[in-house]
Design a protein around this motif. Structure first.
Motif, mmCIF file in Angstrom:
data_model
loop_
_atom_site.group_PDB
_atom_site.id
_atom_site.type_symbol
_atom_site.label_atom_id
_atom_site.label_comp_id
_atom_site.label_asym_id
_atom_site.label_seq_id
_atom_site.Cartn_x
_atom_site.Cartn_y
_atom_site.Cartn_z
ATOM 1 N N GLY A 1 0.780 -1.223 0.000
ATOM 2 C CA GLY A 1 0.000 0.000 0.000
ATOM 3 C C GLY A 1 0.804 1.261 0.000
ATOM 4 O O GLY A 1 0.249 2.367 -0.001
ATOM 5 N N HIS A 2 2.128 1.123 -0.006
ATOM 6 C CA HIS A 2 3.001 2.297 -0.001
ATOM 7 C C HIS A 2 4.000 2.155 -1.138
ATOM 8 O O HIS A 2 4.731 1.161 -1.214
ATOM 9 N N ALA A 3 4.026 3.123 -2.054
ATOM 10 C CA ALA A 3 4.926 3.053 -3.206
ATOM 11 C C ALA A 3 6.353 3.288 -2.776
ATOM 12 O O ALA A 3 6.678 4.350 -2.229
ATOM 13 N N ASP A 4 7.215 2.299 -2.994
ATOM 14 C CA ASP A 4 8.625 2.409 -2.655
ATOM 15 C C ASP A 4 9.496 2.626 -3.887
ATOM 16 O O ASP A 4 10.681 2.896 -3.750
ATOM 17 N N CYS A 5 8.947 2.470 -5.092
ATOM 18 C CA CYS A 5 9.654 2.769 -6.333
ATOM 19 C C CYS A 5 9.144 4.106 -6.876
ATOM 20 O O CYS A 5 7.957 4.450 -6.703
ATOM 21 N N LEU A 6 10.013 4.811 -7.538
ATOM 22 C CA LEU A 6 9.588 6.069 -8.139
ATOM 23 C C LEU A 6 8.552 5.836 -9.226
ATOM 24 O O LEU A 6 7.667 6.668 -9.448
ATOM 25 N N ASP A 7 8.660 4.697 -9.911
ATOM 26 C CA ASP A 7 7.686 4.385 -10.960
ATOM 27 C C ASP A 7 6.507 3.553 -10.440
ATOM 28 O O ASP A 7 5.708 3.050 -11.211
ATOM 29 N N GLU B 1 3.829 -1.505 -6.495
ATOM 30 C CA GLU B 1 2.406 -1.540 -6.159
ATOM 31 C C GLU B 1 1.541 -1.835 -7.383
ATOM 32 O O GLU B 1 0.326 -1.631 -7.337
ATOM 33 N N GLN B 2 2.150 -2.298 -8.463
ATOM 34 C CA GLN B 2 1.404 -2.599 -9.681
ATOM 35 C C GLN B 2 1.197 -4.106 -9.801
ATOM 36 O O GLN B 2 2.043 -4.898 -9.384
ATOM 37 N N GLY B 3 0.081 -4.485 -10.377
ATOM 38 C CA GLY B 3 -0.225 -5.898 -10.567
ATOM 39 C C GLY B 3 -0.529 -6.631 -9.290
ATOM 40 O O GLY B 3 -0.385 -7.860 -9.230
ATOM 41 N N CYS B 4 -0.917 -5.897 -8.238
ATOM 42 C CA CYS B 4 -1.185 -6.543 -6.957
ATOM 43 C C CYS B 4 -2.568 -7.187 -6.977
ATOM 44 O O CYS B 4 -3.528 -6.623 -7.525
ATOM 45 N N VAL B 5 -2.657 -8.341 -6.415
ATOM 46 C CA VAL B 5 -3.930 -9.040 -6.289
ATOM 47 C C VAL B 5 -4.216 -9.226 -4.807
ATOM 48 O O VAL B 5 -3.305 -9.286 -3.975
ATOM 49 N N LEU B 6 -5.472 -9.284 -4.472
ATOM 50 C CA LEU B 6 -5.857 -9.441 -3.081
ATOM 51 C C LEU B 6 -5.365 -10.776 -2.547
ATOM 52 O O LEU B 6 -5.522 -11.819 -3.188
ATOM 53 N N ARG C 1 -14.109 -6.992 2.931
ATOM 54 C CA ARG C 1 -14.338 -6.557 1.558
ATOM 55 C C ARG C 1 -13.127 -5.830 0.996
ATOM 56 O O ARG C 1 -12.855 -5.892 -0.201
ATOM 57 N N SER C 2 -12.389 -5.145 1.858
ATOM 58 C CA SER C 2 -11.224 -4.389 1.396
ATOM 59 C C SER C 2 -10.029 -5.278 1.105
ATOM 60 O O SER C 2 -9.006 -4.785 0.653
ATOM 61 N N GLY C 3 -10.137 -6.584 1.362
ATOM 62 C CA GLY C 3 -9.016 -7.492 1.172
ATOM 63 C C GLY C 3 -8.248 -7.757 2.444
ATOM 64 O O GLY C 3 -7.369 -8.621 2.471
ATOM 65 N N GLN C 4 -8.561 -7.041 3.485
ATOM 66 C CA GLN C 4 -7.905 -7.255 4.764
ATOM 67 C C GLN C 4 -8.335 -8.577 5.361
ATOM 68 O O GLN C 4 -9.471 -9.029 5.178
ATOM 69 N N CYS C 5 -7.412 -9.240 6.065
ATOM 70 C CA CYS C 5 -7.711 -10.512 6.711
ATOM 71 C C CYS C 5 -7.684 -10.330 8.224
ATOM 72 O O CYS C 5 -6.723 -9.768 8.766
ATOM 73 N N VAL C 6 -8.705 -10.812 8.889
ATOM 74 C CA VAL C 6 -8.743 -10.790 10.346
ATOM 75 C C VAL C 6 -9.073 -12.192 10.821
ATOM 76 O O VAL C 6 -9.615 -13.009 10.077
ATOM 77 N N ALA C 7 -8.725 -12.459 12.068
ATOM 78 C CA ALA C 7 -8.991 -13.787 12.615
ATOM 79 C C ALA C 7 -10.481 -14.073 12.614
ATOM 80 O O ALA C 7 -11.310 -13.187 12.846
ATOM 81 N N GLU D 1 -7.131 -10.486 26.372
ATOM 82 C CA GLU D 1 -6.545 -10.983 25.134
ATOM 83 C C GLU D 1 -5.348 -10.138 24.729
ATOM 84 O O GLU D 1 -5.210 -8.990 25.149
ATOM 85 N N VAL D 2 -4.511 -10.733 23.889
ATOM 86 C CA VAL D 2 -3.415 -10.020 23.244
ATOM 87 C C VAL D 2 -3.618 -10.138 21.744
ATOM 88 O O VAL D 2 -3.673 -11.246 21.194
ATOM 89 N N LEU D 3 -3.766 -8.993 21.071
ATOM 90 C CA LEU D 3 -4.004 -8.955 19.639
ATOM 91 C C LEU D 3 -2.715 -8.636 18.909
ATOM 92 O O LEU D 3 -1.843 -7.910 19.411
ATOM 93 N N SER D 4 -2.600 -9.173 17.701
ATOM 94 C CA SER D 4 -1.504 -8.855 16.791
ATOM 95 C C SER D 4 -2.096 -8.106 15.602
ATOM 96 O O SER D 4 -3.021 -8.599 14.944
ATOM 97 N N TYR D 5 -1.541 -6.923 15.312
ATOM 98 C CA TYR D 5 -2.073 -6.090 14.234
ATOM 99 C C TYR D 5 -0.932 -5.752 13.283
ATOM 100 O O TYR D 5 0.071 -5.146 13.683
ATOM 101 N N GLY D 6 -1.065 -6.173 12.016
ATOM 102 C CA GLY D 6 -0.047 -5.872 11.011
ATOM 103 C C GLY D 6 -0.075 -4.399 10.641
ATOM 104 O O GLY D 6 -1.109 -3.889 10.200
ATOM 105 N N LEU D 7 1.052 -3.720 10.802
ATOM 106 C CA LEU D 7 1.083 -2.278 10.567
ATOM 107 C C LEU D 7 1.043 -1.918 9.087
ATOM 108 O O LEU D 7 0.882 -0.743 8.760
#
Length: 1454
Positions: free
Chosen positions: A329-335, A339-344, A355-361, A600-606
């Motif tokens: 979700g963050h462009a690291d290349c100047l071109d 972030e191109q050709g990404c699939v969910l 619906r956004s493609g995010q995965c939760v337990a 509980e202890v949750l893990s959240y991907g930044l």
């Protein structure tokens, strides 16, 4: 320039790059190179970092060598080998002479000026050599002009003939002038026999050579003496040199084609690579080595293969993207190729796909909390509507959900119908200091956000009316506040909106001596500087802008290197530089946020937003603070319900308990030293235990810091530096720093703090962040306490924990039940990451780069139990409660082995552990010991020691004060004055429960007492103290004893005791001859003394009963000490030699070792010798000034000039005008006639006491310590010659009643004294087992002894075998029962709670008084063997300099 590889290398924001001059192709060798570059020579690179010269392997970029070198500005690489001579042509009979060897000294002076007249210096492959010809001989040095030729031919250029002379004088040649050179396709450079000098300050010496003979094969073509540089090879015919890159390239560059000879052999070798064009081949080892060897660069094509670290190459193959950065979700290349050709991503079977493609337990689906960012995990859930919301929740108007009340009007719709954000009142917000109010009046922002170029107020009022930013030195200010590039000024076209860039003095030519460039302007000629420079005050020169200093972290997110006119950013290991050249981003796995929410202890991907539950406990338990360890893959957390610190394996899910019986606000993992730390705010402690410890019912933790910590709360560790930081939220909030072993503690920040409840360390920037619950602010500072920044933000309400990762600051908000983030630099861009129906507490960011690996100093330390890191990058061994560190500084021993003796000489103190005393007589010198030389002391007269505080109280001859010597951290000694005295102090003793100090001094002798720190002092006893000496205290029994001259009682001395407030004075023993020492033994119920004349050591109960002769026949007895079941005494023979004897009290064996130094006194101490309580142990007993304990409790007293009010307070005494005098209670004034007039006039009746005439008795000799017989004292007129010896009384006689006129107070019985202290074997004279039965102390005597306390020996006939066997069995049974009872009571007394022992320890803890200015510190010599106490539960580690030393020291005092 790398002349060998024929390439140019440079470092920039894009990394380390190389340009092949032959292929005209640039490649990136290292995308994240941050070391700069000063020289290159295949296969090496050279860089300098200001303190060292670094040599790198060019192919692997591994560090090869580091040489210390400060301030290196430039490096020249050269090869010290002879130049290669051209072989003679085939058939030539002319031998070639050796090449001319030229020695040249070059002094290079470089002046950087930008910009100057444009000149281009081509690389070696495009350069034609300038030749210098030498003219005919002349008597003077002739200057030859240098000619420069530009070659455009692809083939070789014939080598020019150098005119040879027979010149015997030197010929000076001026250097060639710079000329613009253009690039050519390929050049063969003929090499001259002479070299062009590089400096006009050096002479070029040419050695004459004889003329060459004609060749028979080529009579018309002379064979030249030709030498080639290392980067070229000579043609066989000697007509030129060809660059190594053109060998075997398929084209003949030498006239004789020798550059293509033998090329087929290389192509036929196994593994050779054929270049795409021509017949060129390169070796197998040169394929994909990062440096193109083929003319077309084909040997470096198709070499890249994706890896975890470089999964994608973008930006013309100049940048590598790690796999974890792809589609995050963050462009690291100047071109934006990453972030191109990404699939969910497909979610796993145990995950719910948003619906956004995010995965939760899957367990978070329909749990009432929106875990998907789009809230899709809570849609379509058949959740029954609650009839009544819980306390702290509100009901949504239409949708019926229950949401926390804190979510009402927080700016985010949490109800399905959005009703929680409807009807919100706009309240006028009063802005505080360092805040700015927006125009609409209900919003406040930090004042530093005002006019910062970003709109922060909703109405944009914070950027209204702001002055424009000043123009740079390369810009021209237009009239309307805009800036124009200086190159556009006076160009005939109006570029400024107001036309102010044209007209005026534009026609005036630029003739100023500008360092960079001069441009015309309407105001006349002006100098301007390039980017990265600013114009100096003189208006002509340009100064470099140090962006790293001026811009701070705005320039680079981590490391910054300033260079002239620019700067470059670098990243720490585990990070890579983003395309913007400023921000560093984590590589490797995705960073995850661990959050404790209720149970509980949750893990959240930044990056991905992936959310799952990593651990869950019972619903009634709360996961409070947490931390993790990536080495063992464990999560640790504080469980308040069970008062324990628990762990769970992240891989297997296995759970365990680390320690029980603790309560903590914060825990922290030392991933390097393998320990876990926690704070205890109630006890004011920081504690630690091993990460690998397993709870077995016995606490295995140590107290790292104890004492004056004011409610420690949050704690963070920096193991790489051995430091820890914590916040205190008590009466005086502050941020503290200390070494991780508890030493070197000091205040980091104490101003501008409210309740700093959440701390976080940012290691890349070396800053500490905190969130303040009371002030509602976020602050940060450097780790040295400087550069403090504080911003007050309305969304900071009740922070609990915080963490920093990359450019973000994360924290948990208990009031709003959320986890939020802001930019760590500006505190802007606030985002709510998590909102759940439960309070969040502990919070950590998990990633390997945040816990860098490093060598662990504790691995080689060899500690038996715990090893704590220190700021000196070493490990310090520590022991759990109940154990202490042995002399080897690695092994923990039981406290019972910690007893030690202090041997006091006139100018030094030696510490000897009793367990180290030799078990044989006549040992050579002192046993293993530690020595403390006292260089500032003239001659000691008395000492006492506080075990807990490591404080030595001492008096010296003529000192006029009692000094205090305290052992501090890092081997420092703290000297200060404890209390001022008059005259010589002959004896002193410390009440280690209340902190009061007692001493005997002055003439006539008086017993004085002073409060802690010497603030108040009082003369306690002064009558009947002729020859007073040897003062001893038993604070737990509130009793003091001393020796006085017999006086009217007869010849000799008297042992007296009294309560520690001076009341109840009584004679305990009056048949002593010459006592030389006095000490309490055992539980404090027996009093011991040595008699010099009798040669005996005796003891008696405090009530004068049960006298016992401990030792007799000790000739030359001078000093003694007793304690911990040991007996020490010293003897002096007629020839002056001294011995120190030692023995167990219950044994008859004695051993000795020689003592060469004179001794003043000796004492025995241990952990248990200073325990207990009395009426003044806590809060000074409630007294305003002096609190003096007595067996009934305590008595408050006031110092002279004050009188007691309401039994505890002190008020100034009323002044009495002459001829009136003050009553002893200082409450009223009376005349002299009112004294002893038969009527009490003073409130306490003291004017009528002691009115009877007292006759002066016979004068008696003074009793002084034997170790002080040589002390020079003033003449004493009150002491006369000794009287005739009185008849010796029987030993069974008991002392009479009180004989000093003061009210008699019954001495405490043995049972009363033992109320809080279990009876010991010493109670039974070490001849039986002690037990308390029916409230009384009972002794079960061993065989052969009898009496209430086994004080009598009995002689019995030998019984038969059966009787003897029965007696032995009964004795063993009684011993087992007694030992079991004793151990049970001892265990109950030793049992500890979560943070401290339940037994009453020494509550008095002295620290340096900040108001006192008489404290001095002294550094101990590095090799000095000094002692400190290790007997206080291992709570404070010994300073390193004090603990090291040889196991044996033969000389204590030099």
């Amino acid at each position: 320039m790398d002349s060998r590889a024929f390439s140019v290398l440079w470092s920039s924001a894009l990394g380390l790059q190389a340009l092949s001059l032959t292929k005209r192709q640039a490649v990136t060798l290292a995308p994240s190179w941050s070391h700069g570059l000063v020289a290159a020579f295949e296969p090496y690179l050279v860089s300098a970092n200001g303190t060292a010269l670094l040599l790198w392997d060019r192919r692997t970029l591994a560090l090869v060598l580091s040489l210390p070198a400060v301030g290196v500005q430039g490096v020249v690489a050269f090869v010290g080998s002879e130049v290669q001579a051209v072989p003679p042509s085939k058939g030539s009979a002319v031998p070639l002479l050796p090449p001319v060897t030229t020695t040249m000294r070059t002094t290079t002076s470089t002046t950087a000026a930008w910009p100057t007249t444009s000149t281009t210096t081509p690389p070696p492959s495009q350069t034609t050599t300038a030749l210098s010809t030498t003219p005919a001989p002349t008597s003077k040095a002739t200057t030859s002009q240098t000619t420069t030729r530009q070659s455009t031919s692809k083939k070789t250029t014939p080598a020019p003939t150098t005119v040879r002379t027979t010149l015997t004088k030197t010929t000076t040649v001026q250097p060639a002038t710079s000329t613009t050179r253009s690039f050519t396709t390929k050049i063969t450079v003929p090499q001259p026999t002479t070299t062009t000098p590089r400096s006009n300050s050096s002479a070029w010496v040419v050695t004459p050579t004889p003329p060459l003979q004609s060749s028979t094969a080529h009579p018309l073509t002379p064979v030249l003496h030709l030498s080639c540089s290392r980067t070229h090879v000579p043609c066989h015919d000697g007509t030129g040199c060809v660059a190594q890159e053109y060998l075997c390239d398929g084209e003949k560059d030498c006239a004789d084609g020798s550059d293509e000879d033998g090329c087929a052999q290389l192509c036929n070798t196994p593994g050779a690579f054929h270049c795409a064009s021509g017949a060129v081949c390169v070796g197998a080892g040169e394929r994909c080595d990062g440096v193109p060897q083929c003319p077309d660069g084909s040997d470096e094509r198709g070499c890249w293969t994706p890896t975890q670290e470089c999964a994608l190459r973008c930006d013309a193959a100049t940048r590598c993207i790690p796999r974890s950065w792809l589609c995050d979700g963050h462009a690291d290349c100047l071109d934006h190729a990453d972030e191109q050709g990404c699939v969910l991503k497909e979610c796993g079977p145990a995950e719910f796909s948003c619906r956004s493609g995010q995965c939760v337990a899957l367990a978070l689906h329909c749990d009432g909390d929106h875990d998907c960012q789009d809230g899709s995990d809570e849609e379509g859930c058949a959740v029954p509507r609650p009839l009544l919301c819980r306390e702290g929740e509100v009901t949504c108007s239409h949708s019926g959900e229950c949401v926390p009340e804190a979510w009402r009007c927080d700016g985010a719709a949490d109800c399905g119908d959005g009703s929680d954000e409807q009807g919100c009142p706009w309240e006028e917000e009063l802005c505080e200091d360092q805040q700015w109010g927006c125009s609409h009046g209900h919003e406040c922002i930090p004042d530093v956000w005002r006019c910062d170029g970003e709109t922060d107020c909703t109405d944009g009022s914070d950027e209204a009316g702001c002055h424009p930013a000043p123009c740079q030195s390369n810009e021209y200010p237009c009239g309307l506040g805009s800036c124009l590039n200086a190159s556009l000024v006076c160009n005939g076209q109006e570029d400024c909106a107001d036309g102010s860039d044209e007209g005026g003095n534009c026609s005036v030519p630029c003739q100023r001596s500008c360092t960079h460039l001069c441009y015309s302007s309407p105001q006349g000629p002006r100098c301007w500087c390039g980017p990265g420079y600013r114009l100096a005050v003189d208006g002509l020169s340009c100064m470099d802008i140090d962006e790293c200093m001026e811009w701070g972290k705005g320039a680079c997110s981590q490391t910054c290197l300033n260079v002239p006119g620019s700067y470059s950013c670098g990243c720490l290991p585990g990070y890579l530089l983003e395309p913007d050249g400023h921000v560093c981003k984590l590589t490797g796995p995705e960073p995850k946020l661990l959050v404790a929410v209720q149970s509980e202890v949750l893990s959240y991907g930044l990056r991905s937003g992936h959310e799952e539950v990593v651990l869950a406990t019972d619903k009634d338990r709360v996961v409070f603070s947490l931390d993790y360890d990536l080495v063992e893959r464990k999560v640790f957390w504080m469980d308040l319900a069970t008062e324990s610190i628990r762990w769970q394996d992240l891989n297997s899910g296995k759970k365990g308990t680390l320690v029980k019986g603790v309560r903590s606000d914060c825990i922290a993992v030392d991933w390097l030293g393998r320990n876990l730390y926690w704070t205890d705010g109630v006890a004011g402690q920081v504690l630690a235990t091993r990460l690998g410890a397993a709870w077995k019912g016995i606490p295995e933790y140590t107290v790292v810091m104890d004492g004056d910590l004011d409610q420690p709360h949050s704690l963070v560790l920096q193991p790489l530096a051995g430091l820890m930081y914590w916040s205190e939220v008590g009466s005086h909030s502050r941020l503290m720093e200390a070494s991780m072993d508890g030493s070197w503690r000091h205040v980091l920040l104490a101003q501008g703090l409210g309740w700093p409840t959440a701390l976080a360390l940012d290691l890349p920037t070396q800053r500490i962040f905190w969130l303040d619950e009371k002030l509602g602010s976020v602050g940060s500072a450097r780790l040295d306490g400087s550069s403090v920044k504080v911003l007050k933000l309305r969304w900071i309400q009740s922070p609990f924990a915080a963490a920093v990762c990359e450019g973000q600051l994360y924290w948990s908000e208990r009031k709003t039940w959320s986890v939020q983030q802001v930019d760590k630099a500006s505190s802007k861009n606030r985002t709510v990451l998590l909102k759940r129906h439960g309070q969040p507490h502990g919070l950590q960011v998990m990633h390997p780069a945040l816990r860098p690996a490093a060598p662990n100093p504790c691995e080689t330390r060899g500690c038996s139990h715990l090893c704590l890191l220190s700021a000196r990058h070493t490990g310090q061994c520590r022991c759990p409660a109940g154990l202490m560190l042995a002399a080897n500084e690695t092994t923990c021993l039981p406290i019972r082995d910690s007893a030690f003796a202090l041997l006091v000489s006139p100018a030094a103190v030696a510490q000897v552990y009793l367990k180290d005393l030799p078990a044989s007589a006549g040992s050579q010198g002192l046993p293993p010991h530690r020595a403390l030389p006292l260089a500032k002391v003239s001659r000691l007269t008395a000492v006492d020691y506080a075990v807990k505080d490591k404080s030595l109280y001492f008096a010296e001859v003529g000192g006029n004060s009692i000094g205090l010597l305290r052992m501090k951290d890092w081997g420092r000694l703290s000297w200060k004055k404890a209390v001022a005295v008059e005259g010589t102090v002959t004896s002193l003793a410390l009440d280690w429960l209340s902190g009061n100090l007692y001493w005997i001094g002055g003439q006539p002798p008086t017993i004085h007492v002073a409060a802690p720190r010497g603030r108040w002092a009082l003369a306690l006893l002064s009558e009947g103290l002729q020859g007073a000496a040897w003062l001893a205290l038993c604070p737990r029994a509130s009793t003091m004893c001393f020796v006085t001259a017999a006086g009217r009682h007869g010849r000799g001395a008297v042992v007296e005791c009294a309560a520690m407030d001076g009341t109840g004075r009584r004679v305990v023993w009056k048949r002593a001859r010459a006592p030389t020492g006095l000490a309490f033994g055992g539980a404090g119920t027996r009093l011991y003394w040595a008699d010099h004349e009798r040669g005996t050591i005796s003891s008696v109960e405090l009530d004068g009963s049960r006298f016992r002769l401990v030792r007799e026949g000790l000739h030359g007895l001078s000093l003694f000490a007793v304690g911990e079941g040991f007996l020490l005494w010293s003897t002096t023979s007629t020839n002056g030699s001294s011995k120190i004897w030692h023995s167990r009290l219950e044994r008859a064996e004695n051993w000795w070792f020689p003592m060469e130094q004179e001794l003043v006194t000796m004492r025995i101490y241990s952990q248990f010798s200073q325990e207990g309580t009395n009426g003044c142990a806590k809060s000074n007993g409630g007294c305003a000034q002096l609190c003096l304990p007595n067996p009934a409790g305590r008595q408050c007293r006031c110092s002279p000039g004050y009188h007691l009010v309401h039994g505890a307070a002190c008020a100034l005494a009323p002044p009495c005008r002459a001829p009136l005098q003050a009553c002893p209670d200082l409450q009223s004034c009376i005349s002299r006639e009112q004294v002893c007039d038969g009527r009490p006039d003073c409130a306490d009746g003291s004017d009528e006491s002691d009115c009877a005439t007292v006759k002066v008795g016979m004068q008696v000799p003074a009793v002084a310590p034997s170790g002080m017989s040589h002390v020079e004292q003033k003449p004493v007129s009150s002491i006369a010659a000794p009287q005739p010896r009185q008849p010796r009384p029987s030993l069974s006689a008991a002392p009479g009643p009180q004989e000093h006129g003061e009210p008699f107070v019954v001495s405490p019985s043995t049972e009363e004294v033992l109320g809080a202290v279990p009876c010991s074997s010493e109670t039974c004279n070490l001849r039986g087992d002690c037990a308390i039965e029916a409230g009384r102390v009972m002794c079960h005597c061993a065989l052969g002894y009898r009496g209430d306390y086994c004080e009598e020996a009995e002689v019995q006939p030998l019984a038969g075998p059966i009787t003897l066997g029965v007696a032995v069995l009964l004795l063993l049974a009684a011993a087992a029962v007694g030992a079991l009872a004793y151990m049970r009571k001892r265990d109950r007394r030793r049992r500890t709670s979560s943070t401290a022992s339940t037994r009453v320890l020494t509550l008095y803890h002295r620290e340096s008084d900040p108001e006192e200015e008489d404290e001095e510190e002294e550094e101990l010599p590095p090799k000095s063997d000094t002692f400190v106490n290790e007997a206080y539960e291992g709570k404070e580690e010994l300073p390193a300099l004090l603990r090291k030393g040889p196991s044996h020291i033969n000389t204590v005092i030099s």
